[in-house]
Design an enzyme around this catalytic site. Structure first.
Site, mmCIF file in Angstrom:
data_model
loop_
_atom_site.group_PDB
_atom_site.id
_atom_site.type_symbol
_atom_site.label_atom_id
_atom_site.label_comp_id
_atom_site.label_asym_id
_atom_site.label_seq_id
_atom_site.Cartn_x
_atom_site.Cartn_y
_atom_site.Cartn_z
ATOM 1 N N TYR A 255 -2.057 -1.167 10.377
ATOM 2 C CA TYR A 255 -2.140 -1.361 8.931
ATOM 3 C C TYR A 255 -0.882 -0.846 8.232
ATOM 4 O O TYR A 255 -0.281 -1.554 7.417
ATOM 5 C CB TYR A 255 -3.373 -0.646 8.378
ATOM 6 C CG TYR A 255 -3.531 -0.806 6.882
ATOM 7 C CD1 TYR A 255 -3.956 -2.011 6.336
ATOM 8 C CD2 TYR A 255 -3.261 0.250 6.015
ATOM 9 C CE1 TYR A 255 -4.096 -2.172 4.964
ATOM 10 C CE2 TYR A 255 -3.404 0.099 4.646
ATOM 11 C CZ TYR A 255 -3.824 -1.099 4.120
ATOM 12 O OH TYR A 255 -3.954 -1.253 2.757
ATOM 13 N N SER B 226 0.856 -1.183 0.000
ATOM 14 C CA SER B 226 0.000 0.000 0.000
ATOM 15 C C SER B 226 0.892 1.233 0.000
ATOM 16 O O SER B 226 2.059 1.173 0.393
ATOM 17 C CB SER B 226 -0.884 0.007 1.256
ATOM 18 O OG SER B 226 -1.512 1.253 1.444
#
Length: 266
Positions: free
Chosen positions: A155, A142
């Site tokens: 995350y 990401s």
């Protein structure tokens, strides 16, 4: 890379980027092993792709956040008699909120799925690729991997792990005929935000098909890492220019909750 008559295993294949990979690679002639929790969605995808293309689609309904899930995938793939040529570790999820206010069990599941299962599946399926002298591992990281992200601390940390792990793996695989690619998408129009909440959206959303096209172009060029979207690529340069404390403060402002957005119930 020629995907015709290869076998591609895709985790998180029932929706979003995973489903987009399945559709694109099916169109290129790859047989598929699709893995996700929702068997109904996988069966629908299986019917769609086998009807549209002359391929085989195997469905593995599994919760990959459970301990032992990687071994279970390997066992069931062996039972199918399939040799996985391409592994796409796409399954993952995010939580939003301060660590002190978050559910420890949910955070542990996040680490397990985003890091442990990804690593386990890679370690289990990679030796066969190396032995055959061909293949690819695509790990979905990401843009959150490039800096700490307050309120999405777990995350961001898991995706930093995926990026580091995959770049090192790419170097290890030089000359083997097997590639490793870390895909770093930004906000994408997927059900991801139904779980984490709209407050986590940063920037305009890209379409899953655009992310897949970016990935396959980078794979063709043999790159170890690719960031999807021009604006996202510019954004990942910022952490290299700002002091780390300033970058974290900037990220905190971006993820500061908007009163107009309600966090999803846990």
């Amino acid at each position: 890379m020629d995907f015709s008559r290869k076998t591609t295993l895709i985790t998180g294949a029932s929706t979003g980027i995973g489903a987009a990979f399945a559709r694109e690679l099916a169109a290129r002639g790859s047989d598929l092993v699709v893995v996700a929790r929702r068997e109904d969605r996988l069966r629908t995808l299986q019917q769609e792709l086998t009807k549209a293309h002359d391929i085989t689609v195997h469905v593995l309904p599994l919760d990959l956040a459970r301990p032992g899930a990687g071994a279970e995938v390997q066992r069931r793939v062996e039972e199918l008699g399939a040799a996985v040529d391409v592994l796409i570790n796409n399954a993952g999820f995010a939580t939003f909120g301060a660590v002190a206010e978050s559910d420890p069990t949910r955070m542990a599941e996040e680490v397990h799925l985003n890091c442990l299962t990804l690593t386990d599946l890679t370690a289990r399926l990679l030796p066969g690729m190396v032995e055959r002298g061909r293949g690819a591992v695509i790990n979905v990281a990401s843009t959150a991997a490039f800096q700490p992200v307050p309120r999405m601390a777990v995350y961001g940390a898991t995706k930093a792990y995926v990026l580091s792990f995959t770049e090192a793996l790419s170097n290890e695989l030089r000359g083997s005929g097997v590639q490793a690619l870390a895909l770093c998408p930004g906000a994408t129009d997927t059900p991801f935000f139904e779980v984490v909440g709209e407050q986590a959206v940063v920037g305009n959303r890209r379409r899953p098909e655009q992310v897949v096209a970016t990935t396959l172009a980078a794979l063709q060029k043999g790159r170890p890492t690719v960031v999807d979207g021009f604006v996202n690529r510019l954004g990942t340069l910022t952490p290299r220019l700002l002091p780390r404390r300033a970058m974290v403060a900037f990220a905190e402002r971006i993820t500061r909750p908007n009163p107009a957005h309600r966090s999803p119930a846990r």
